[in-house]
Design an enzyme around this catalytic site. Structure first.
Site, short mmCIF file in Angstrom:
data_model
loop_
_atom_site.label_atom_id
_atom_site.label_comp_id
_atom_site.label_asym_id
_atom_site.label_seq_id
_atom_site.Cartn_x
_atom_site.Cartn_y
_atom_site.Cartn_z
CB CYS A 177 5.15 5.73 -2.99
SG CYS A 177 4.98 4.85 -4.57
CD GLU B 178 1.38 -17.03 7.28
OE1 GLU B 178 1.09 -17.26 6.41
OE2 GLU B 178 1.70 -15.91 7.91
CB CYS C 298 4.31 -1.55 -0.88
SG CYS C 298 4.91 -1.33 -2.38
#
Length: 355
Positions: A199, A37, A192
């Site tokens: 889309c 992370e 996205c």
């Protein structure tokens, strides 16, 4: 689309199209998730993977990271940028050893007390490592939610971020949280996307407000632009008769904090003044400088124009090895934590103008 349908449709997409075999998905401990992370902040997955794998070989657990020399940690981070992340990583590892007995806390509130871990990173560790419900809001998730709910404004603004957190909490399911958090990050990274979002391939398009309006690329709002100041410096490659290079450790905070770099000289000096400047500032006598192609390196807050020069040292007057200056052969220097442009400058100076 209800909150339940949002998560349900996202999970169906993730099962078919998401990323299931990333290195940190294996032996998924809190430590391994945490390191991934932190590395993934400001950095793409493809770039992170080889760094992560090498980091895990050298620092397989929190104890090995906590006890390692800081130079070793920084050398394994060299090239990833944003080096404060590496320093904070080790500081947090030492806190885990000292305050938590070497075991990562499972509570989000306790994770947030560790250096470098904010709300979203703590939630990601809780969700990914412990499979407990926790809402995340990294850059990819912000983009998905800003478009889905047509939230105007730049997500860096507190008021905009507050709205996005409300949506993040509402959509996070109680089951399969680990898959959901990975899925929504993957959707932002793969479908996205910031530009040219796909889309028509999005599992959430039926409920997406921005899609319905044909305005997907208007969300999220852009960060207000500021003109970055321009700075200039000389960087000198001083090589002694034994082929050793002089390196200086940068201050612990600030740009390239704690890394080893080349000595810098005031840009006001002309090329014909570098010999005298090296004697006055660094205590070495040198031959005439050989100029190397200059280049510009961009930081988050300014552009730095770097003009390198190579000088052979004929006599050392005051420079001695200590905690802040070292004479090192190139292979020794490359084993330290070096900023990426400096590493390139020492290995392939002809490539440095391409950075």
């Amino acid at each position: 689309m209800t909150a339940d349908c949002f998560a349900e449709n996202l999970l169906k997409w993730y099962d078919q199209h998401g990323r299931h075999d990333l290195p940190w998905h294996h032996n998924r401990t809190a430590y391994r998730v945490w390191v991934s992370e932190i590395m993934l902040q400001q950095t793409q997955v493809a770039t992170v993977i080889p760094y992560y794998q090498a980091f895990m070989v050298r620092f397989p657990d929190v104890q090995s990271l906590a006890e390692a020399p800081t130079d070793d940690v920084l050398s394994h981070w060299s090239g990833l940028g944003y080096y404060a992340r590496a320093r904070n990583l080790q500081k947090a590892a030492r806190t885990v050893m000292e305050d938590f007995g070497g075991t990562f806390p499972a509570a989000q509130e306790e994770l947030e007390t560790l250096t470098g871990i904010g709300r979203s990173t703590a939630a990601a560790i809780v969700a990914q490592a412990y499979n407990k419900r926790a809402a995340i809001l990294d850059g990819n998730v912000k983009r998905v939610l800003a478009r889905y709910h047509a939230v105007p404004g730049w997500p860096g603004q507190a008021s905009v971020q507050k709205q996005l957190w409300v949506h993040a909490e509402a959509h996070t399911p109680n089951e399969r949280v680990r898959d959901y958090t990975q899925g929504i990050m993957d959707l932002g990274a793969l479908v996205c996307t910031r530009t040219r979002p796909a889309c028509e391939d999005c599992p959430l398009k039926k409920g997406c407000t921005a899609y319905a309006r044909g305005e997907a690329t208007l969300y999220p709002g852009s960060k207000p632009k500021k003109t970055k100041p321009e700075k200039t410096t000389w960087m000198v490659i001083l090589e002694d008769r034994d082929g050793r290079i002089l390196l200086e450790r940068r201050p612990p905070s600030g740009i390239w904090g704690g890394l080893w770099s080349l000595p810098e000289l005031d840009p006001a000096y002309g090329a014909d003044e570098l010999q005298d400047a090296c004697e006055r500032s660094l205590g070495v006598d040198c031959t005439e400088p050989e100029l190397i192609d200059g280049f510009r390196h961009t930081f988050s807050h300014y552009h730095l124009h770097i003009q390198p020069a190579r000088l052979n040292v004929t006599r050392q007057n005051t420079v001695k090895d200590d905690a802040h200056q070292k004479w090192l052969h190139r292979h020794e220097a490359l084993a330290l934590g070096l900023p990426a442009p400096i590493r390139t400058l020492l290995t392939s100076p002809e490539q440095v103008s391409l950075l």
